[in-house]
Design a protein around this motif. Structure first.
Motif, PDB file in Angstrom:
ATOM      1  N   LEU A   1       0.826  -1.207   0.000  1.00 36.33           N
ATOM      2  CA  LEU A   1       0.000   0.000   0.000  1.00 36.33           C
ATOM      3  C   LEU A   1       0.859   1.254   0.000  1.00 36.33           C
ATOM      4  CD1 LEU A   1      -2.759  -1.025   2.577  1.00 36.33           C
ATOM      5  CD2 LEU A   1      -3.115  -0.613   0.148  1.00 36.33           C
ATOM      6  N   SER A   2       1.827   1.300   0.915  1.00 38.21           N
ATOM      7  CA  SER A   2       2.671   2.484   1.011  1.00 38.21           C
ATOM      8  C   SER A   2       3.528   2.641  -0.233  1.00 38.21           C
ATOM      9  CB  SER A   2       3.556   2.418   2.265  1.00 38.21           C
ATOM     10  OG  SER A   2       4.349   1.267   2.267  1.00 38.21           O
ATOM     11  N   ASN A   3       3.962   1.527  -0.807  1.00 37.97           N
ATOM     12  CA  ASN A   3       4.808   1.613  -1.999  1.00 37.97           C
ATOM     13  C   ASN A   3       4.019   2.043  -3.235  1.00 37.97           C
ATOM     14  OD1 ASN A   3       7.159   0.914  -0.663  1.00 37.97           O
ATOM     15  ND2 ASN A   3       6.750  -1.268  -0.855  1.00 37.97           N
ATOM     16  N   LEU A   4       2.772   1.583  -3.366  1.00 38.11           N
ATOM     17  CA  LEU A   4       1.932   2.046  -4.470  1.00 38.11           C
ATOM     18  C   LEU A   4       1.698   3.546  -4.358  1.00 38.11           C
ATOM     19  CD1 LEU A   4      -0.805  -0.744  -4.812  1.00 38.11           C
ATOM     20  CD2 LEU A   4       0.988  -0.203  -6.458  1.00 38.11           C
ATOM     21  N   LEU A   5       1.423   3.997  -3.139  1.00 33.88           N
ATOM     22  CA  LEU A   5       1.195   5.423  -2.924  1.00 33.88           C
ATOM     23  C   LEU A   5       2.445   6.220  -3.273  1.00 33.88           C
ATOM     24  CD1 LEU A   5      -0.666   7.658  -1.883  1.00 33.88           C
ATOM     25  CD2 LEU A   5       0.184   7.204   0.423  1.00 33.88           C
ATOM     26  N   SER A   6       3.613   5.716  -2.869  1.00 34.86           N
ATOM     27  CA  SER A   6       4.873   6.388  -3.173  1.00 34.86           C
ATOM     28  C   SER A   6       5.108   6.457  -4.675  1.00 34.86           C
ATOM     29  CB  SER A   6       6.030   5.647  -2.491  1.00 34.86           C
ATOM     30  OG  SER A   6       7.275   6.184  -2.885  1.00 34.86           O
TER      31      SER A   6
END
Length: 467
Positions: A304-309
């Motif tokens: 999730l955090s990597n997609l957002l990044s």
């Protein structure tokens, strides 16, 4: 029932899930001896994305980190996560590379190797399991848990029976997306315990808001070990907090009997470190939020955090929800692969491309093409024929064990890296990450050289490895 055992994940999955694996070695070392007094069954300290992060971003030697941790931890087993034939990199490696990597992991301090395959294709576990047994490590096989029309309780039980016959020492039910619901956990653990005498460990994430309930029902069903993270590195996309779970279970007859004074000291140590990473915006508060939609689109915590990044880098943060809704659609079309590294990375990237280009499968990364051709193993279900045609046309799909197509390669890697590598640990860093290892090794042996943060040069947009 016997007392419950606890695996502490803060030094691997806890900080990997919340802040892209950015804990530095000098932030870890000072608290290790206190952690060693807690009474954990094991501490997960290596593997996953720790190796990649050390050489890509932190300018640290991952092998030296492991040796230092082993030096300070005398009483607790050290554990790592390994992606089978994928090791810790982005592709399958030759059997000789797998063997040597596992040999040196154990030699440098690892006791338990949790090994899994993203597709639950046992052919991709064969060489790793043989090597772990050969070098006297504890072989814990992780079953990648997901839900789909083909991922039934019977499917998992047969899978566990198969890896038991292959020589597994214990089993982990690896719920990387946090989608195992409490009563399903109770039913699954009960049936698995009836089917095998091997110890059963459960791993999940808090993203969907059900992890603590899932653990409690699994404990009632007889699970032997659960994964938790010390409270400052828990919750959100990480695991449930160690202290809270210990207090809750201490009221049952399965009290893990951990040293609460030591646990509270560990928690106090990590609070300012967590706060520092929040101030630096490496730990995005969004990953600490509960998102029940996870139960729908099944995206693992760190993903999730990597997609957002990734979307932020493209100036397309507003497309976040659209991408998340695209993920289950892509997953279905690709045969319901479990969303765990490297498949989580690949499916996520394909979903981003589908949304940002406005035309589905207009851009297809090489890794997705290789997956469709069978080079990662056998998909759990049949692929959508139209999507398959879009991706590889009439190209042949292989049916053999993917690693059978890879010749032994370690000696060639030694020749390629030559004088930059001073030992086999360095050679393995190059074998796993050939694009970034040369700069890392130059910096390692020439302190005036600075490692540049650099994404993998490939046609797949770089998303940090998560699982």
């Amino acid at each position: 029932m016997s007392k419950l055992k606890i695996t502490e994940t803060a030094l691997r999955d806890g900080h990997q899930s919340l802040m892209a694996t950015r804990l530095k070695t000098d932030e870890i070392i000072p608290i290790l001896e206190t952690m060693d007094k807690v009474g954990y069954h094991s501490m997960e300290v290596w593997g996953g994305a720790t190796f990649d992060s050390c050489i890509r971003f932190l300018n640290e030697d991952p092998w030296e980190r492991l040796r230092l941790i082993r030096k300070h931890v005398k009483n607790t087993k050290l554990q790592m996560l390994l992606r089978g034939q994928n090791l810790l990199g982005y592709r399958h490696y030759g059997d000789d590379t797998v063997d040597r990597f596992i040999e040196l992991s154990i030699k440098n301090g690892i006791d338990i190797i949790r090994v899994f395959d993203a597709l639950n294709d046992v052919r991709n576990l064969e060489q790793s399991m043989k090597a772990i047994q050969k070098y006297n490590g504890h072989c814990q096989v992780a079953i990648s848990y997901t839900t789909s029309p083909v991922h039934t309780t019977e499917y998992y039980i047969e899978l566990i029976k198969t890896v038991e016959k292959m020589g597994a020492d214990s089993i982990c039910i690896k719920d990387m997306a946090g989608v195992l619901t409490p009563y399903n956990a109770y039913d699954l653990v009960k049936k698995v315990k009836a089917a095998t005498t091997l110890p059963i460990e459960l791993h999940t994430h808090c993203t969907g808001g059900i992890a603590e309930m899932t653990y409690m029902k699994a404990v009632e069903a007889g699970v032997d070990i659960i994964d938790t993270a010390i409270s400052p590195l828990s919750g959100g996309t990480s695991q449930p907090p160690t202290e809270s779970m210990v207090v809750s279970i201490s009221e049952m007859d399965r009290n893990p009997e951990l040293n609460m004074d030591a646990l509270l000291e560990v928690a106090e140590y990590f609070k300012p470190i967590r706060d520092k990473y929040m101030e630096e915006k490496i730990l995005d508060p969004k990953v600490l939020l509960t998102d029940p939609q996870t139960l729908k689109y099944q995206v693992p915590g760190g993903m999730l955090s990597n997609l957002l990044s990734q979307l932020k880098q493209q100036g397309a943060e507003s497309k976040y929800e659209e991408v998340l809704n695209e993920v289950p659609r892509v997953r279905k079309e690709l045969g319901y692969p479990p969303l765990v590294t490297p498949l989580s990375q690949m499916v996520g990237t394909q979903s981003v491309f589908n949304v940002l280009t406005g035309q589905r499968y207009k851009i297809v990364p090489k890794e997705i093409k290789d997956y469709v051709k069978g080079l990662y193993g056998q998909a759990p279900a049949k692929l959508d024929p139209e999507v398959k045609k879009l991706i590889i046309g009439d190209e042949e799909v292989i049916t053999v064990r993917p690693a059978d197509l890879i010749e032994n390669e370690l000696e060639a890697m030694k020749e390629e890296i030559k004088d930059l590598a001073k030992n086999d640990e360095d050679v393995l860093a190059y074998a796993l990450f050939p694009q970034i290892a040369p700069k890392y090794l130059e910096a390692k042996y020439n302190k005036s050289t600075k490692v540049e943060e650099k994404a993998v040069e490939s046609n797949i947009t770089y998303i940090e490895v998560t699982m």
